[in-house]
Design a protein around this motif. Structure first.
Motif, PDB file in Angstrom:
ATOM      1  N   ALA A  89      66.198 -62.196  63.034  1.00  0.00           N
ATOM      2  CA  ALA A  89      67.031 -61.254  62.282  1.00  0.00           C
ATOM      3  C   ALA A  89      68.190 -60.714  63.125  1.00  0.00           C
ATOM      4  O   ALA A  89      69.154 -60.185  62.582  1.00  0.00           O
ATOM      5  CB  ALA A  89      66.177 -60.102  61.770  1.00  0.00           C
ATOM      6  N   ASP A  90      68.076 -60.870  64.431  1.00  0.00           N
ATOM      7  CA  ASP A  90      69.097 -60.368  65.351  1.00  0.00           C
ATOM      8  C   ASP A  90      70.205 -61.410  65.495  1.00  0.00           C
ATOM      9  O   ASP A  90      70.034 -62.425  66.158  1.00  0.00           O
ATOM     10  CB  ASP A  90      68.463 -60.061  66.702  1.00  0.00           C
ATOM     11  CG  ASP A  90      69.458 -59.513  67.715  1.00  0.00           C
ATOM     12  OD1 ASP A  90      70.663 -59.378  67.393  1.00  0.00           O
ATOM     13  OD2 ASP A  90      69.023 -59.221  68.850  1.00  0.00           O
ATOM     14  N   ARG A  91      71.348 -61.151  64.896  1.00  0.00           N
ATOM     15  CA  ARG A  91      72.468 -62.100  64.936  1.00  0.00           C
ATOM     16  C   ARG A  91      73.061 -62.246  66.336  1.00  0.00           C
ATOM     17  O   ARG A  91      73.851 -63.142  66.580  1.00  0.00           O
ATOM     18  CB  ARG A  91      73.565 -61.668  63.961  1.00  0.00           C
ATOM     19  CG  ARG A  91      73.105 -61.517  62.524  1.00  0.00           C
ATOM     20  CD  ARG A  91      72.652 -62.796  61.945  1.00  0.00           C
ATOM     21  NE  ARG A  91      73.664 -63.291  61.040  1.00  0.00           N
ATOM     22  CZ  ARG A  91      73.673 -64.503  60.564  1.00  0.00           C
ATOM     23  NH1 ARG A  91      72.737 -65.336  60.910  1.00  0.00           N
ATOM     24  NH2 ARG A  91      74.596 -64.890  59.745  1.00  0.00           N
ATOM     25  N   GLN A  95      67.187 -66.589  74.681  1.00  0.00           N
ATOM     26  CA  GLN A  95      66.120 -65.843  74.024  1.00  0.00           C
ATOM     27  C   GLN A  95      65.407 -66.716  72.990  1.00  0.00           C
ATOM     28  O   GLN A  95      64.180 -66.690  72.891  1.00  0.00           O
ATOM     29  CB  GLN A  95      66.678 -64.598  73.331  1.00  0.00           C
ATOM     30  CG  GLN A  95      67.138 -63.520  74.290  1.00  0.00           C
ATOM     31  CD  GLN A  95      67.852 -62.403  73.560  1.00  0.00           C
ATOM     32  OE1 GLN A  95      68.736 -62.641  72.738  1.00  0.00           O
ATOM     33  NE2 GLN A  95      67.462 -61.166  73.870  1.00  0.00           N
ATOM     34  N   LEU A  96      66.184 -67.477  72.244  1.00  0.00           N
ATOM     35  CA  LEU A  96      65.589 -68.349  71.227  1.00  0.00           C
ATOM     36  C   LEU A  96      64.753 -69.457  71.870  1.00  0.00           C
ATOM     37  O   LEU A  96      63.657 -69.762  71.392  1.00  0.00           O
ATOM     38  CB  LEU A  96      66.679 -68.931  70.327  1.00  0.00           C
ATOM     39  CG  LEU A  96      67.401 -67.894  69.454  1.00  0.00           C
ATOM     40  CD1 LEU A  96      68.602 -68.529  68.771  1.00  0.00           C
ATOM     41  CD2 LEU A  96      66.453 -67.275  68.448  1.00  0.00           C
ATOM     42  N   ARG A  97      65.241 -70.060  72.954  1.00  0.00           N
ATOM     43  CA  ARG A  97      64.463 -71.080  73.651  1.00  0.00           C
ATOM     44  C   ARG A  97      63.166 -70.505  74.194  1.00  0.00           C
ATOM     45  O   ARG A  97      62.107 -71.127  74.118  1.00  0.00           O
ATOM     46  CB  ARG A  97      65.276 -71.720  74.784  1.00  0.00           C
ATOM     47  CG  ARG A  97      66.180 -72.853  74.313  1.00  0.00           C
ATOM     48  CD  ARG A  97      66.692 -73.680  75.480  1.00  0.00           C
ATOM     49  NE  ARG A  97      67.556 -72.926  76.365  1.00  0.00           N
ATOM     50  CZ  ARG A  97      68.852 -72.715  76.148  1.00  0.00           C
ATOM     51  NH1 ARG A  97      69.437 -73.202  75.074  1.00  0.00           N
ATOM     52  NH2 ARG A  97      69.570 -72.020  76.997  1.00  0.00           N
ATOM     53  N   TYR A  98      63.227 -69.298  74.736  1.00  0.00           N
ATOM     54  CA  TYR A  98      62.042 -68.653  75.281  1.00  0.00           C
ATOM     55  C   TYR A  98      61.003 -68.442  74.182  1.00  0.00           C
ATOM     56  O   TYR A  98      59.825 -68.768  74.348  1.00  0.00           O
ATOM     57  CB  TYR A  98      62.416 -67.315  75.932  1.00  0.00           C
ATOM     58  CG  TYR A  98      61.224 -66.594  76.508  1.00  0.00           C
ATOM     59  CD1 TYR A  98      60.739 -66.927  77.763  1.00  0.00           C
ATOM     60  CD2 TYR A  98      60.584 -65.598  75.784  1.00  0.00           C
ATOM     61  CE1 TYR A  98      59.633 -66.278  78.295  1.00  0.00           C
ATOM     62  CE2 TYR A  98      59.473 -64.945  76.307  1.00  0.00           C
ATOM     63  CZ  TYR A  98      59.006 -65.285  77.561  1.00  0.00           C
ATOM     64  OH  TYR A  98      57.913 -64.652  78.071  1.00  0.00           O
TER      65      TYR A  98
END
Length: 98
Positions: A53-55, A61-64
């Motif tokens: 939800a965090d644009r 962060q997404l890979r983690y």
């Protein structure tokens, strides 16, 4: 006697099994570990929802979070295999679910 896939593996990644009736100390430890793993997977889903939800979420962060999701999915898959193999239908015909 049953053959139970445990929710952990050997240091070299091989599966661990327990032979027994499911009432001993190691079975209770395995039940507790499975419960913790399932709870952690559920908590992770909440973090994933927040991150998605965090644009302004970064690729790092997404890979983690995807890496943590892969770990949780492996744990949940192992739990499903273990529990599925212990279902009465699987025991009756000697097969395990795929």
């Amino acid at each position: 006697m049953n053959n139970r896939l445990l929710p952990w593996s050997t240091p070299d990644g091989r599966p661990c099994y327990l032979i027994g009736d499911g009432t001993g100390y190691v079975s209770r430890v395995a039940d507790n570990v499975e419960s913790v793993q399932l709870g952690m997977a559920l908590d992770l889903l909440g973090h994933v929802d927040d991150l998605l939800a965090d644009r302004q979420a970064t690729p790092e962060q997404l890979r983690y979070v995807v890496a943590r999701m892969a770990e949780a999915l492996r744990d949940v898959h192992r739990i499903a295999l273990s529990r599925g193999a212990r279902l009465p239908a699987a025991q009756a015909d000697g097969s395990s679910p795929s």
